[in-house]
Design an enzyme around this catalytic site. Structure first.
Site, short mmCIF file in Angstrom:
data_model
loop_
_atom_site.label_atom_id
_atom_site.label_comp_id
_atom_site.label_asym_id
_atom_site.label_seq_id
_atom_site.Cartn_x
_atom_site.Cartn_y
_atom_site.Cartn_z
N GLN A 193 -32.96 -42.78 12.81
CA GLN A 193 -33.02 -42.42 14.23
C GLN A 193 -34.36 -41.80 14.60
O GLN A 193 -34.85 -42.00 15.72
CB GLN A 193 -31.91 -41.43 14.58
N ASP A 234 -25.37 -30.66 17.10
CA ASP A 234 -24.06 -31.26 17.34
C ASP A 234 -23.00 -30.21 17.57
O ASP A 234 -21.96 -30.49 18.19
CB ASP A 234 -23.68 -32.15 16.15
N ASN A 244 -26.15 -29.80 12.66
CA ASN A 244 -26.94 -30.92 13.15
C ASN A 244 -27.10 -31.95 12.04
O ASN A 244 -26.66 -31.76 10.91
CB ASN A 244 -28.31 -30.42 13.65
N LYS A 245 -27.76 -33.02 12.37
CA LYS A 245 -27.94 -34.16 11.46
C LYS A 245 -28.40 -33.71 10.07
O LYS A 245 -29.21 -32.79 9.94
CB LYS A 245 -28.97 -35.12 12.07
#
Length: 328
Positions: A193, A234, A244-245
């Site tokens: 991403q 997130d 988060n990621k």
């Protein structure tokens, strides 16, 4: 809608994230962006939930898809309480770690059920959803007013994965104020991403940037090239722990070691979660670690594991950028 579209990359425009064709939902396919710009058609709410689960959209995308799905349910099923409840449940379960979508859907469900008494029910649902989309644009814009103040001239800013609306609005506004800076975007394995979404968006909007591999962060911090760390999240907990990621934690640890502030963006805190014991970390199919766009990166007998998210302790977080300011 709030007028923020011109300040955002194409991938964050409303009609790129998702759009309705009366009772069908077209979802922008981030899995193939920027090489292809296409939509996945969801013929019903369960196909929309499946698209979210299968990473057709991610980050803030699922929230917008879920909100538009409420209109799709109304147009397909009318005043059917069971259809709405089952649809909300399916959407909420699609990505369990990020609870914003589930919390928002459950809040809106009560409004929609009250609208059953309205003669023009579908019009009322459309109005409810559009008002909520406008409200989120307002929140993104408000957060960026605080985010831009954290950016100084000549900064080197690291992000992780795809930092979404408020980050891009922040750097847009900082540039409009005459600040110059460079954004470093790690590629973000295994879906890349950072490479496909973040770096491509930075290039589209003309920001100075570098795409780097995930294991270069410590080097560039040590060289003094990076002096700020900013991401989306997130999930944010009451104790200021953020989720988060995967990869966010190792970057936060490096930032802490080099005395680099870390500022994540979060619209809201999940007040139902007191600490990390309340967080459900999603694990995806380990095969995704051994592939990229269908191409094998190792042999079949290799074992892999794929947790999607990191939990970043509050002691590594300098401040959380919210619609009400930077909470420290």
């Amino acid at each position: 809608m709030s007028d923020i579209q011109s300040q955002l990359p194409t991938i964050l425009h409303h009609n790129t994230i998702a759009k309705l064709e009366y009772d069908k939902l077209l979802i922008g396919d981030r899995r193939v962006y920027p090489f292809e710009k296409k939509y996945v058609v969801a013929n019903n709410v369960f196909e929309a939930a499946s698209a979210i689960k299968n990473m057709v959209t991610q980050g803030g995308g699922p929230l917008e898809v879920a909100l538009l799905s409420l209109i799709m349910i109304a147009r397909q099923n009318g005043k059917d309480e069971k259809a709405f409840r089952e649809g909300v449940k399916a959407l909420s379960l699609a990505r369990p770690t990020n609870t914003t979508m589930a919390r928002e859907l459950n809040n809106l469900l009560s409004d929609i059920l009250k609208a059953f008494d309205d003669d023009d029910f579908i019009f009322k649902v459309v109005k409810i959803v559009n008002c909520k989309l406008s409200y989120y644009d307002y929140l993104y814009d408000k957060m960026s007013d605080y985010g831009k103040t954290l950016i100084d001239n000549n900064d080197g800013i690291l992000t992780t994965c795809f930092p979404e609306h408020s980050f891009f609005l922040s750097i847009y506004k900082a540039r409009e104020e005459g600040k110059s800076f460079c954004v470093y975007a790690p590629e973000t394995r295994p879906y890349l991403q950072g490479a496909r979404l973040t770096a491509a968006s930075l290039a589209e909007m003309g920001f100075e940037h570098y795409l780097i591999t995930d294991n270069m962060v410590g080097t560039f911090m040590g060289l003094g090239k990076i002096n700020k760390y900013m991401t989306a999240v997130d999930l944010a907990l009451k104790d200021y722990t953020v989720v988060n990621k995967i990869g966010t934690l190792q970057n936060a640890i490096c930032a802490n070691y080099y005395n680099i502030p870390y500022y994540p963006f979060s619209i809201s805190f999940d007040e139902t979660k007191d600490n990390i014991r309340d967080v459900e970390i999603e694990y995806r199919d380990s095969k995704e670690v051994k592939l990229f766009k269908g191409v094998k990166t190792t042999s079949d007998e290799v074992r892999a594991i794929y947790p999607c998210f990191d939990i970043i302790p509050s002691k590594l977080v300098t401040g959380i950028v919210t619609p009400d300011g930077v909470r420290r």
